[in-house]
Design a protein around this motif. Sequence first.
Motif, mmCIF file in Angstrom:
data_model
loop_
_atom_site.group_PDB
_atom_site.id
_atom_site.type_symbol
_atom_site.label_atom_id
_atom_site.label_comp_id
_atom_site.label_asym_id
_atom_site.label_seq_id
_atom_site.Cartn_x
_atom_site.Cartn_y
_atom_site.Cartn_z
ATOM 1 N N CYS A 1 -3.058 11.566 -3.962
ATOM 2 C CA CYS A 1 -4.047 10.931 -3.096
ATOM 3 C C CYS A 1 -4.984 10.107 -3.970
ATOM 4 O O CYS A 1 -5.384 10.551 -5.044
ATOM 5 N N ILE A 2 -5.305 8.914 -3.514
ATOM 6 C CA ILE A 2 -6.179 8.063 -4.318
ATOM 7 C C ILE A 2 -7.327 7.552 -3.467
ATOM 8 O O ILE A 2 -7.278 7.575 -2.244
ATOM 9 N N THR A 3 -8.340 7.045 -4.144
ATOM 10 C CA THR A 3 -9.516 6.511 -3.460
ATOM 11 C C THR A 3 -9.324 5.026 -3.204
ATOM 12 O O THR A 3 -8.236 4.483 -3.404
ATOM 13 N N ASN A 4 -10.353 4.351 -2.810
ATOM 14 C CA ASN A 4 -10.301 2.935 -2.428
ATOM 15 C C ASN A 4 -9.994 1.997 -3.590
ATOM 16 O O ASN A 4 -10.604 0.963 -3.727
ATOM 17 N N ASP A 5 -9.050 2.330 -4.431
ATOM 18 C CA ASP A 5 -8.689 1.478 -5.555
ATOM 19 C C ASP A 5 -7.680 0.406 -5.169
ATOM 20 O O ASP A 5 -7.222 -0.346 -6.009
ATOM 21 N N CYS B 1 -3.476 9.398 1.284
ATOM 22 C CA CYS B 1 -2.203 10.013 0.899
ATOM 23 C C CYS B 1 -1.123 9.592 1.896
ATOM 24 O O CYS B 1 -1.418 9.333 3.060
ATOM 25 N N LEU B 2 0.104 9.589 1.421
ATOM 26 C CA LEU B 2 1.221 9.392 2.334
ATOM 27 C C LEU B 2 1.360 10.610 3.229
ATOM 28 O O LEU B 2 1.194 11.739 2.770
ATOM 29 N N ASN B 3 1.673 10.385 4.492
ATOM 30 C CA ASN B 3 1.978 11.473 5.421
ATOM 31 C C ASN B 3 3.500 11.627 5.416
ATOM 32 O O ASN B 3 4.209 10.955 6.168
ATOM 33 N N MET B 4 3.987 12.495 4.544
ATOM 34 C CA MET B 4 5.426 12.610 4.336
ATOM 35 C C MET B 4 6.168 13.075 5.579
ATOM 36 O O MET B 4 7.308 12.671 5.802
ATOM 37 N N ASP B 5 5.545 13.885 6.411
ATOM 38 C CA ASP B 5 6.205 14.301 7.653
ATOM 39 C C ASP B 5 6.484 13.100 8.543
ATOM 40 O O ASP B 5 7.579 12.940 9.076
ATOM 41 N N LYS B 6 5.499 12.229 8.695
ATOM 42 C CA LYS B 6 5.658 11.048 9.551
ATOM 43 C C LYS B 6 6.623 10.053 8.905
ATOM 44 O O LYS B 6 7.409 9.401 9.601
ATOM 45 N N ILE B 7 6.587 9.938 7.601
ATOM 46 C CA ILE B 7 7.513 9.031 6.906
ATOM 47 C C ILE B 7 8.950 9.514 7.086
ATOM 48 O O ILE B 7 9.855 8.710 7.337
ATOM 49 N N GLN B 8 9.176 10.820 6.996
ATOM 50 C CA GLN B 8 10.522 11.356 7.223
ATOM 51 C C GLN B 8 10.953 11.141 8.670
ATOM 52 O O GLN B 8 12.115 10.829 8.937
ATOM 53 N N GLU B 9 10.012 11.288 9.601
ATOM 54 C CA GLU B 9 10.312 11.027 11.014
ATOM 55 C C GLU B 9 10.710 9.563 11.203
ATOM 56 O O GLU B 9 11.688 9.256 11.891
ATOM 57 N N PHE B 10 9.959 8.659 10.585
ATOM 58 C CA PHE B 10 10.270 7.241 10.693
ATOM 59 C C PHE B 10 11.633 6.934 10.071
ATOM 60 O O PHE B 10 12.417 6.177 10.623
ATOM 61 N N ILE C 1 0.843 -1.204 0.000
ATOM 62 C CA ILE C 1 0.000 0.000 0.000
ATOM 63 C C ILE C 1 0.872 1.245 0.000
ATOM 64 O O ILE C 1 0.642 2.175 -0.781
ATOM 65 N N LEU C 2 1.887 1.281 0.851
ATOM 66 C CA LEU C 2 2.779 2.440 0.905
ATOM 67 C C LEU C 2 3.512 2.627 -0.416
ATOM 68 O O LEU C 2 3.632 3.760 -0.917
ATOM 69 N N GLU C 3 3.983 1.535 -1.010
ATOM 70 C CA GLU C 3 4.660 1.630 -2.303
ATOM 71 C C GLU C 3 3.712 2.151 -3.380
ATOM 72 O O GLU C 3 4.091 2.988 -4.196
ATOM 73 N N TYR C 4 2.484 1.646 -3.373
ATOM 74 C CA TYR C 4 1.498 2.074 -4.364
ATOM 75 C C TYR C 4 1.214 3.573 -4.227
ATOM 76 O O TYR C 4 1.173 4.299 -5.221
ATOM 77 N N ASP D 1 -8.158 -3.322 -6.076
ATOM 78 C CA ASP D 1 -7.875 -3.715 -7.454
ATOM 79 C C ASP D 1 -6.388 -3.969 -7.667
ATOM 80 O O ASP D 1 -6.005 -4.687 -8.583
ATOM 81 N N GLU D 2 -5.551 -3.380 -6.829
ATOM 82 C CA GLU D 2 -4.097 -3.491 -6.975
ATOM 83 C C GLU D 2 -3.476 -4.601 -6.146
ATOM 84 O O GLU D 2 -2.349 -5.001 -6.399
ATOM 85 N N LEU D 3 -4.194 -5.082 -5.138
ATOM 86 C CA LEU D 3 -3.660 -6.095 -4.230
ATOM 87 C C LEU D 3 -4.501 -7.366 -4.291
ATOM 88 O O LEU D 3 -5.698 -7.305 -4.545
ATOM 89 N N PRO D 4 -3.872 -8.501 -4.019
ATOM 90 C CA PRO D 4 -4.625 -9.761 -4.036
ATOM 91 C C PRO D 4 -5.394 -10.000 -2.731
ATOM 92 O O PRO D 4 -5.335 -11.079 -2.150
ATOM 93 N N LEU D 5 -6.089 -8.962 -2.275
ATOM 94 C CA LEU D 5 -6.810 -9.026 -1.008
ATOM 95 C C LEU D 5 -8.206 -8.459 -1.192
ATOM 96 O O LEU D 5 -8.445 -7.644 -2.082
#
Length: 113
Positions: free
Chosen positions: A41-45, A82-91, A31-34, A48-52
């Motif tokens: 930002c994308i909707t509940n698509d 959407c990715l939360n880039m602030d939190k991703i940079q913190e991580f 999901i994060l890679e997608y 369709d992208e994952l085997p789940l």
Amino acid sequence: MAQAKKQLFEIDLQTNAEFFKALAHPARLAILEYLAETKTCITNDFADELPLSRTTVNQHLLELKNAKLVNSHSEGVKTFYCLNMDKIQEFKALLDGFMSKISDPENCRKQIK
């Protein structure tokens, strides 16, 4: 009881563990890679992208939202993620710091001798 034992560790280790837990499933990484690949930002698509199933994808999105790695907002009946880039940079900074602590080549040499 397990919750109380976590409190015995430094706050940095507790924080790192929460982030690592949020990333501890391949679906969440996908999901994060997608989201990173779409660069928007994308909707509940995701289903369709994952085997789940859609329900399973939503559960994984909830875990990522709880870790604040993903933000969401609704417009009408659609929810955008959407990715939360602030939190991703913190991580990233936490991960870099943690890996620096444990990756000193001298640590291994001291143990072998």
